[in-house]
Structure formats: structure tokens, C-alpha cells
Design a protein around this motif. Structure first.
Motif, mmCIF file in Angstrom:
data_model
loop_
_atom_site.group_PDB
_atom_site.id
_atom_site.type_symbol
_atom_site.label_atom_id
_atom_site.label_comp_id
_atom_site.label_asym_id
_atom_site.label_seq_id
_atom_site.Cartn_x
_atom_site.Cartn_y
_atom_site.Cartn_z
ATOM 1 N N MET A 199 0.824 -1.214 0.000
ATOM 2 C CA MET A 199 0.000 0.000 0.000
ATOM 3 C C MET A 199 0.854 1.259 0.000
ATOM 4 N N ILE A 200 1.915 1.262 0.802
ATOM 5 C CA ILE A 200 2.754 2.457 0.889
ATOM 6 C C ILE A 200 3.499 2.688 -0.428
ATOM 7 N N ILE A 201 3.997 1.612 -1.047
ATOM 8 C CA ILE A 201 4.680 1.755 -2.334
ATOM 9 C C ILE A 201 3.735 2.349 -3.378
ATOM 10 N N THR A 202 2.539 1.789 -3.474
ATOM 11 C CA THR A 202 1.562 2.282 -4.444
ATOM 12 C C THR A 202 1.148 3.710 -4.151
ATOM 13 N N ALA A 261 -4.357 9.534 -2.668
ATOM 14 C CA ALA A 261 -3.073 8.861 -2.835
ATOM 15 C C ALA A 261 -2.238 8.867 -1.564
ATOM 16 N N VAL A 262 -2.149 10.013 -0.888
ATOM 17 C CA VAL A 262 -1.227 10.143 0.247
ATOM 18 C C VAL A 262 -1.894 9.818 1.580
ATOM 19 N N ALA A 263 -3.203 9.587 1.573
ATOM 20 C CA ALA A 263 -3.982 9.518 2.807
ATOM 21 C C ALA A 263 -3.485 8.490 3.811
ATOM 22 N N THR A 264 -3.141 7.296 3.344
ATOM 23 C CA THR A 264 -2.869 6.196 4.276
ATOM 24 C C THR A 264 -1.407 6.075 4.686
ATOM 25 N N VAL A 265 -0.526 6.870 4.110
ATOM 26 C CA VAL A 265 0.909 6.675 4.349
ATOM 27 C C VAL A 265 1.274 6.983 5.801
ATOM 28 N N SER A 266 0.939 8.175 6.283
ATOM 29 C CA SER A 266 1.332 8.525 7.649
ATOM 30 C C SER A 266 0.593 7.705 8.710
ATOM 31 N N PRO A 267 -0.718 7.410 8.568
ATOM 32 C CA PRO A 267 -1.339 6.542 9.578
ATOM 33 C C PRO A 267 -0.709 5.164 9.652
ATOM 34 N N MET A 268 -0.364 4.578 8.498
ATOM 35 C CA MET A 268 0.257 3.256 8.532
ATOM 36 C C MET A 268 1.652 3.315 9.140
ATOM 37 N N SER A 282 7.820 5.751 -2.132
ATOM 38 C CA SER A 282 7.742 4.442 -2.780
ATOM 39 C C SER A 282 9.069 3.695 -2.696
ATOM 40 N N LEU A 283 10.173 4.383 -2.903
ATOM 41 C CA LEU A 283 11.489 3.741 -2.871
ATOM 42 C C LEU A 283 11.846 3.253 -1.472
ATOM 43 N N VAL A 284 11.625 4.097 -0.462
ATOM 44 C CA VAL A 284 11.985 3.710 0.910
ATOM 45 C C VAL A 284 11.110 2.566 1.396
ATOM 46 N N ALA A 285 9.834 2.559 0.992
ATOM 47 C CA ALA A 285 8.919 1.505 1.445
ATOM 48 C C ALA A 285 9.352 0.124 0.978
ATOM 49 N N ARG A 286 10.177 0.049 -0.062
ATOM 50 C CA ARG A 286 10.652 -1.248 -0.545
ATOM 51 C C ARG A 286 11.587 -1.923 0.457
ATOM 52 N N PHE A 287 12.087 -1.166 1.418
ATOM 53 C CA PHE A 287 12.954 -1.741 2.446
ATOM 54 C C PHE A 287 12.181 -2.183 3.686
ATOM 55 N N LEU A 288 10.865 -1.958 3.700
ATOM 56 C CA LEU A 288 10.061 -2.428 4.819
ATOM 57 C C LEU A 288 9.907 -3.941 4.753
#
Length: 381
Positions: free
Chosen positions: A255-258, A289-296, A354-360
């Protein structure tokens, strides 16, 4: 919701504040810097405070202070006094925001399933209300001072009543044990802090500068320009109301990558729009698009350790550094180049998310928050 209403009311009336005190875009940037510094100073101290007192106690003190300092901001008669009021409002808000997210993680654990996106939807409701009320206030001729004072007077008693419903934190560590735990954050907490930094930087950029962009660059009337922020928040609301179900189905990492890629694409549409109506419409999709990034990011940080408060404080402090730096950087870059060029930072931030989330760490699904801790995150350590 009330925190979103108070902060949103300030941001949608930034053009009116600029007119009231005759402020340039650079001066608005300095004001936002002071507000952000106040919030960041408080957030940086919250790891130890959260360990000692817990989110419930902090919310019961800090939330009413938010309303009181908003009233001070409303009455500031000069630029120096405006900076003092903005700093105090930022400090109160910084404590409340970290405590709200820690309280949200506590509620997630109590219910045993992801809920953070849904709770962040309450912020969107408050911000949308702020935009609509701001548009109405402009239409009827309410000044910046009267408008913000009314919002403060409405919020204060409601915050006192709501304080009776908070849950106790699952673990509150005191004394020397708390000091030892401050330095044992899993590395993934800092990785999530980078993601939160970028997401909050995008949110702050939209909140603080979209009104001036729509009015000064695209030529929209002030009342129409004020609609950009509530429409953005409407998109945020849609994204967050469905975010927990999508996360349970597809997992947080995907979800974060997308979301990062979608943020970059949709904000690029805003910046290339030829009319204000197209740009305002695109704001809806930026919000989704950006809504769920910070809550997650906050939810995952809270699940990485036994006591969610200090981990959320660390991730939140890093995240709100983005809320601090973003609007300020936009202000100074717009003085050097153009506002439209400066806002291009938001496109780059979406790509970075998107790039940083690939390391999660990846998982096929999402366990209940109470079951999320260090087993899932040990892969990133």
C-alpha cells in the motif's frame, strides 16, 4: 476531528492573515517555520514524557491548550507577536498529535485489528469542516481574528468533555527502566520515520500553500482557492475510510509503495493544470493517494515495541520535521524561483516514499496490531 478543525482553520485563512498583517510569502514561511519548530521541539521531548505519563494524561492537558493558543494566534496584532503565538500553538499541537497517535495505537491493540486509518479519517472530517467553514466565513466577511476565535471557543469545551473517554496506555515505564528503553528502538522505527517525513511534507505543502498557488498562480478568487484544501482532505477522508480494509487485504508495504507513486503522479497533474478548476479537482486524487501513508507509518511504529508511545513519538518527530521543513522550503524557494516550481518538491517526495517503502519487511497479510510487534519487524533490524 477537533485538532483537524483547529489547524485547518488556521491554514485556510493564511491568505487573510497575509492581508491582515501585510505579510510576504517569505514572512508566511517564517510563521510556519516557527509553528513547526514549536511542534518539533515538543515532539522531540515526547519519548521520555510518553514513557512517564502516557497518552491519556498528555491529551487531557494538551488538547485544551491547543484551543487556548489558537485564540492567541487569532488576536496577534503584529508580526513578532504572531510568531510568539504560532510557536505556542505549535508546541501544544506537537504534544497532542503524538499523544493522539499513541492513544490510537492503544485502541488498535484493545480491538485487535487495524484501525489507525479510520481514526485519522476524523482529522480529515475536521479539516474539511475547517475549509467549508472558512469559505463561509469569507463569504459573510468574517475577519481572520473573529473566525479563529469562534473556532477556539467551540473546540475548548468539547475537548474537555472528550477527555473522559481516553484509554490508559498498555505499558507506562518509569524511572531508570524508561531511560534504558529510550535507546532500544528497532531500526524499522527510523525507517518508518523517513516515510512519515515525506508524507507529512506533502500534506503540509498542500495545506499551507495550495490556497496561495490557486489564487496567485492560477488566478482563482479567494473563496474558490479556499476550497482546494477541503477537497484535498475529502480525498484523504475517502482513502482513510477504506484504508484499513485495503491494508488487511494487500498488506502495508504494498500500500505504501503504491501510495507514493500515486502521490507523485497526481500532484504532477495539479502543477501542470491549465485552470484552477482542474487543479482543485486533482487535489481530490492527491488526497486519496497520500492519505494512508502517515497513519500506517504510525501504526507500524506503535506495533514494533511493547509500549507504543515512545516509538510513535520517534516516528512522529521525524515525520513532523517534514511538516516543518516542507512549507518553509516552499516559501523560500518560491521567493527564489516561482511557487509552481517550488511545489514540484511534492512530486519527488512521492517517489521517495515508494522507494523507501521497498525496504520495509513484507508479509502476506496484516496481523492484528496486538500481534504485530518485533517478530514482523525483526527482518529490518
Amino acid at each position: 476531528m477537533l485538532a483537524g478543525l483547529m489547524c485547518g482553520s488556521m491554514t485556510v485563512r493564511i491568505p487573510a492573515l497575509s492581508d491582515k498583517l501585510g505579510l510576504s510569502e517569505g514572512s508566511i514561511g517564517v510563521t510556519l517555520l516557527v509553528w513547526g519548530l514549536g511542534a518539533l521541539v515538543t515532539m522531540q521531548s515526547m519519548r521520555g514524557v510518553m514513557s512517564r505519563f502516557g497518552s491519556r494524561s498528555i491529551l487531557r492537558v494538551g488538547a485544551p491548550l491547543c484551543a487556548a493558543t489558537l485564540a492567541l494566534l487569532a488576536f496577534a496584532p503584529t508580526f513578532p507577536l504572531l510568531l510568539v503565538a504560532a510557536g505556542l500553538f505549535g508546541m501544544a499541537f506537537g504534544a497532542v498529535d503524538i499523544a493522539m497517535n499513541a492513544q490510537g495505537s492503544t485502541v488498535e491493540r484493545a480491538y485487535g485489528r487495524p484501525l489507525m486509518n479510520g481514526m485519522h479519517a476524523g482529522w480529515c472530517v475536521g479539516a474539511i469542516s475547517a475549509g467549508l467553514l472558512g469559505t463561509a466565513a469569507i463569504a459573510v466577511g468574517l475577519s481572520f481574528t473573529v473566525h479563529l476565535t469562534l473556532i477556539a471557543l467551540l473546540s475548548l469545551p468539547l475537548l474537555v468533555v472528550i477527555s473522559r473517554t481516553y484509554l490508559p496506555d498498555p505499558v507506562v515505564v518509569t524511572g531508570s527502566d524508561a531511560k534504558g528503553r529510550r535507546h532500544r528502538m528497532p531500526p524499522v522505527v527510523y525507517l518508518l520515520g523517513v516515510i512519515a517525513f515525506c508524507a507529512f511534507m506533502v500534506e503540509g505543502t498542500v495545506a499551507d500553500w495550495n490556497g496561495l498557488y490557486l489564487r496567485n498562480v492560477l488566478g482563482a478568487p479567494e473563496a474558490l482557492a479556499a476550497l482546494g484544501y477541503p477537497i484535498f482532505e475529502a480525498g484523504m477522508l475517502l482513502g482513510r475510510l477504506t484504508g484499513d480494509r485495503v491494508r488487511a487485504r494487500f498488506g502495508a508495504c504494498g500500500m505504501i509503495i503504491t501510495s507514493g507513486l500515486a502521490t507523485a503522479v497526481t500532484f504532477a497533474v495539479v502543477l501542470t493544470a491549465s485552470t484552477s478548476l482542474v487543479a482543485i479537482s486533482a487535489m481530490l486524487f492527491v488526497g486519496i493517494a497520500v492519505a494512508t501513508v502517515s497513519p500506517m507509518a504510525m501504526s507500524l511504529a506503535g506495533g514494533a515495541v511493547d509500549n507504543p508511545g515512545p516509538a510513535i513519538a520517534q516516528t512522529g518527530a521525524m515525520g513532523y520535521a517534514g511538516l516543518l521543513l516542507g512549507p518553509v522550503a516552499i516559501g523560500f524557494l518560491s521567493d527564489l524561483a516561482t511557487l509552481g516550481t517550488a511545489l514540484g518538491i511534492a512530486v519527488a517526495l512521492g517517489v521517495v516514499i515508494s522507494l523507501v517503502a521497498r525496504f520495509l519487511p513484507r508479509s502476506g497479510g496484516v496481523r492484528a496490531p496486538a500481534e504485530t510487534p518485533e517478530r514482523e519487524f525483526s527482518m529490518a533490524a
